[in-house]
Design an enzyme around this catalytic site. Structure first.
Site, PDB file in Angstrom:
ATOM      1  N   GLU A  24       1.594   9.193  -2.738  1.00 19.73           N
ATOM      2  CA  GLU A  24       3.197   8.777  -3.541  1.00 19.73           C
ATOM      3  C   GLU A  24       3.765  10.938  -3.518  1.00 19.73           C
ATOM      4  OE1 GLU A  24       3.312   6.498  -6.653  1.00 19.73           O
ATOM      5  OE2 GLU A  24       2.559   4.568  -5.566  1.00 19.73           O
ATOM      6  N   GLU A  33      -0.697   0.711  -1.346  1.00 20.92           N
ATOM      7  CA  GLU A  33      -1.119  -0.389  -2.481  1.00 20.92           C
ATOM      8  C   GLU A  33      -0.039  -1.320  -2.979  1.00 20.92           C
ATOM      9  OE1 GLU A  33      -1.610   3.968  -4.800  1.00 20.92           O
ATOM     10  OE2 GLU A  33      -1.104   2.486  -6.405  1.00 20.92           O
TER      11      GLU A  33
HETATM   12  C1  GAL Z   1       0.270   3.909  -7.861  1.00 22.84           C
HETATM   13  C2  GAL Z   1      -0.398   5.492  -8.229  1.00 22.84           C
HETATM   14  C3  GAL Z   1      -1.565   5.010  -8.696  1.00 22.84           C
HETATM   15  C4  GAL Z   1      -1.727   4.514  -9.664  1.00 22.84           C
HETATM   16  C5  GAL Z   1      -1.234   2.798  -9.319  1.00 22.84           C
HETATM   17  C6  GAL Z   1      -0.865   1.898 -10.447  1.00 22.84           C
HETATM   18  O1  GAL Z   1       2.072   4.537  -8.278  1.00 22.84           O
HETATM   19  O2  GAL Z   1      -0.064   5.808  -6.937  1.00 22.84           O
HETATM   20  O3  GAL Z   1      -2.777   5.957  -8.279  1.00 22.84           O
HETATM   21  O4  GAL Z   1      -1.199   5.283 -10.843  1.00 22.84           O
HETATM   22  O5  GAL Z   1       0.110   3.410  -9.705  1.00 22.84           O
HETATM   23  O6  GAL Z   1      -0.073   1.050 -11.033  1.00 22.84           O
END
Ligand code: GAL
Length: 773
Positions: A395, A471
């Site tokens: 990100e 993710e």
């Molecule tokens: C993402 C981020 C992670 C964590 C996650 C929580 O956007 O890459 O590090 O913060 O959200 O949902």
């Protein structure tokens, strides 16, 4: 270099001096995390920051964002070490110091390192006395407002003293690259060698049973020797069925062995295709992956092999076959174990490049450190067969820059310069923008964060992009905690008790329930798979309770911080394994007349619910419905004490009974034995039961521990709002359960006894085995 370090938290600047009085320092062993001992406090690294990714565009107060532990205290470590008279070169290898460290030997500065997650080697030769005792002093000066999660603090990974002669293999000398050519495997290798004259390089490959299966000698005088050695029959390193070889290099100068070094490696192939997906050893595979931060719950960030092993075994139990190390390189031991278990991994370098997510975060050091840190990750980890891809960032805010692609290309090129055998990737959350700004074109595989409904659109518009979920989900839940009425689905409310409902339907604005990802992964074969946020809860990032002390750890885990399964673990087990089971939620201890929804995760296609013997009908999975494709739901069931039973269509069933008042404790060991090393941890589960042996789901009983035949280490119940220090010899149960950790340096029996006021206590004993033959 693990034992007898003298340690103190201190802001003094003269503890590097030889004659510094360290009599008030305490003796510790490394790996060591000095922040985990607490105390927890709202003021610890209290941040005033924005979180752009969460839509928080104005700075706000964050408490507990890095765990509410004192990670920003400064400290010194000092240790004496002996250097042999015959030694010519002395190195200190640090696998990681958190963070901003400076290393002194005999009062002379010999090195240091800013980034806490990359390994480094210090040449201490010019500062050392040979045939004498020397002193290493390490200062650790972490900053506040520097991290989005718990970092730990101190020399939290291993340290090695390395003594070499005139001719030797330098730090991380070997790079091994196997290529499969039918029945033959060709092992190309590069080896760095420091030698002033001609040498003989002897190369040897041993199989997993330690038999030499290939060997060869070469004569050369080159500083980098490149060669090849072949295996005519070989074992493949397969996913969840690993086979590891050892590659050993021996350096001979003037007929004498000057140095020896070795690395493990595995033989496997990686293929990926934008339309066909991922193939390991020519077999199609979906990544059933999880993201993991590096802390190990109650024991903090200090590397411990038994704690890592426990995490991996629990993840494998629910069908995990891949780990993403978010958002930084892991300890070498973590990768070694992934190699052993046959888990695929994503090794990730950064959470930031030049644009800041926080005031003092990595971006501050980017210009000075980034090339070295990226190189350090690839050069350290490129022999691990588990490493499937290099992630150049998560990100990264530069996605939004029209010239962001230049950064991506830059890091992609560094990875490929040091390793052309693996693909690169990044986790893009502003995926569309990253496509438009050309960042996605600069990596080999495009990681998409939280966009299950857009994969196919991206696939149509960018048919050459190889896609996967870097993710996914970010579902929120507290183990054993349920709110009514159940909402289908919705944004997590800020509940007054600072917990999250375990129906796994609630999330942050970007998150979604697990089934949504299962659904699209099943539908689109071209997707490489997913990495769930996260496998285990971790210290810090207590979203959505950004400013609500004492919330201090995450709710995102499939397992809680103690390593106990949340209901969600069974959602993954049913999607990722062929195991046969029936898991029912919630528990059956409510108020008469409460209206409850009952959910079931199971391998079966259909099941029938009985409440106190009365059928409430059969529910079927529905392959066309995202949520119902993986769970069965009965709504509006009126509670009456007694029992619920869910019977699957193949007859397998689970019954949950209404528990009476707590009457006794039950202690069970997770492992049958530990080694008498003093750092092999035994994990015990403690349950609060009623007289009939049912778990009491509301019990928050304080349980006190005593240990014989060893030492108590820490305990935890997975409650994200607890400010009890983990090393206290008691712990309040959370929903009737907790875990306690003990260790021993003496062979024999280790016994943990748990007691609580008014309850019958219980003990459990395991063997402590000496490793000496
Ligand atoms: C993402 C981020 C992670 C964590 C996650 C929580 O956007 O890459 O590090 O913060 O959200 O949902």
């Amino acid at each position: 270099m693990d034992k007898f370090w003298k340690f103190a938290k201190s802001t003094q600047d003269d503890a590097y001096k030889i004659d510094f009085d360290d009599s008030d320092f305490v003796t510790v062993a490394v790996p060591h995390d000095y922040a985990i001992d607490g105390p927890f406090a709202e003021e610890n690294d209290k941040q005033f920051e924005k979180i752009v990714a969460d839509g928080i565009n104005k700075p706000m107060v964050h408490v507990g964002r890095t765990g509410g532990l004192p990670i920003t205290d400064w400290a010194w470590y000092r240790k004496e070490f002996f250097v042999d008279a015959a030694t010519k070169n002395v190195f200190l290898e640090f696998d990681g110091i958190m963070s901003n460290s400076t290393v002194y030997v005999n009062g002379i500065k010999v090195g240091g390192h800013i980034y806490g997650y990359t390994s480094f080697c210090v040449d201490a030769t010019s500062a050392c006395n040979f045939g004498a005792t020397n002193l290493v002093a390490v200062s650790v000066r972490p900053e506040g407002h520097a991290s989005r999660w718990y970092t730990g603090a101190g020399i939290y990974r291993n340290v090695r003293l390395v003594q070499k002669g005139d001719a030797y293999f330098p730090y991380q000398a070997i790079f091994v690259r196997p290529t499969v050519r039918g029945k033959r495997a060709e092992i190309d290798f590069d080896i760095n060698i420091i030698a002033a004259e001609e040498y003989i390089l002897e190369v040897e490959i041993c199989d997993q049973s330690n038999n030499i299966v290939a060997s060869q000698k070469f004569i050369s005088n080159k500083a980098k020797f490149s060669g090849q050695i072949a295996l005519d029959n070989y074992h493949l390193w397969e996913v969840l069925n690993a086979y590891l070889y050892t590659f050993t290099a021996k350096l001979h100068v003037k007929g004498k062995n000057s140095d020896t070094t070795a690395t493990k490696f595995g033989i496997r192939t990686i293929k990926y295709d934008a339309n066909k997906g991922l193939f390991i050893n020519d077999k199609y595979i979906k990544l059933n992956g999880v993201c993991m931060h590096h802390d190990l719950g109650a024991i903090g960030a200090a590397v411990n092999i038994s704690a890592i092993r426990r995490q991996l075994e629990k993840l494998i139990d629910i069908g995990t076959n891949a780990i993403r190390f978010s958002h930084n390189p892991p300890s070498p031991e973590y990768l070694d174990m992934c190699d052993e278990y046959g888990l695929l991994t994503m090794d990730e370098a950064f959470d930031e490049w030049e644009l800041h997510k926080l005031k003092n975060s990595y971006a501050k050091h980017f210009k000075q450190e980034a090339i070295a840190d990226m190189t350090a990750m690839v050069c350290r980890d490129r022999n691990h067969p588990s490493v499937l891809m290099w992630s150049i960032g998560n990100e990264i805010l530069e996605q939004k820059l029209i010239y962001g692609w230049k950064y991506a290309k830059f890091f992609n090129d560094i990875c490929h310069a040091h390793d052309y055998t693996r693909p690169t990737t990044a986790g893009f959350n502003n995926t569309e923008t990253a496509f438009i700004n050309g960042l996605t074109a600069e990596v080999d595989i495009v990681g998409v964060n939280y966009k299950p409904h857009q994969y196919d659109r991206f696939h149509q518009i960018y048919p050459d992009a190889v896609l996967y979920g870097s993710e996914t989900a970010s579902a929120l839940s507290s183990r054993g905690h349920y709110y009514f009425p159940v909402k289908y689905p919705s944004i997590a409310p800020n509940a007054p008790d600072l917990q999250a409902s375990s129906y796994d339907l609630l999330g942050r604005p970007w998150s979604y329930y697990p089934e949504r990802e299962f659904f699209v992964q099943k539908k689109y074969k071209y997707l490489l798979g997913e990495f769930v946020w996260t496998g285990f809860d971790y210290l810090g990032e207590p979203s959505p309770y950004h400013s609500d002390w004492p919330s201090r750890s995450s709710y995102f885990g499939i397992y809680d911080l103690a390593g106990l399964k949340k209901d969600r673990a069974y959602a993954y087990m049913s999607a990722w394994t062929n195991k046969k089971f029936v898991h029912v939620l919630p528990h059956w201890n409510w108020n008469e007349g409460d209206v409850i929804d009952i959910h079931c995760y199971t391998h079966a296609h259909a099941a029938e619910l009985f409440v106190n013997g009365v059928s409430h009908g059969i529910q079927h999975k529905d392959e066309n419905d995202e949520l119902l494709s993986n769970r069965l739901i009965w709504t509006d069931i009126v509670f009456a004490p007694g029992q619920i039973m869910v019977v699957a269509d193949d007859g397998l069933s689970t019954t949950i009974k209404t528990a009476e008042a707590p009457a006794k404790l039950r202690v069970t060991a997770e492992t049958a034995s530990i080694a008498a090393t003093g750092d092999d941890f035994a994990y015990f589960e403690v349950d609060v039961l009623d007289a009939a042996g049912n778990i009491c789901p509301h019990a928050n009983t304080r349980v006190v521990f005593s240990v014989s035949g060893g030492e108590y280490v820490a305990s935890d119940a997975g409650d994200a709002t607890s400010t009890r220090i983990f090393a206290q010899p008691y712990c309040e149960a959370f929903h009737g359960k907790l875990i306690a950790i003990a260790k021993s340096s003496d062979a024999g029996r280790l016994t943990l006894t748990a007691s609580a006021d008014g309850l019958a206590s219980d003990s459990c004993s395991i063997d402590v085995v000496s490793l000496e033959v």
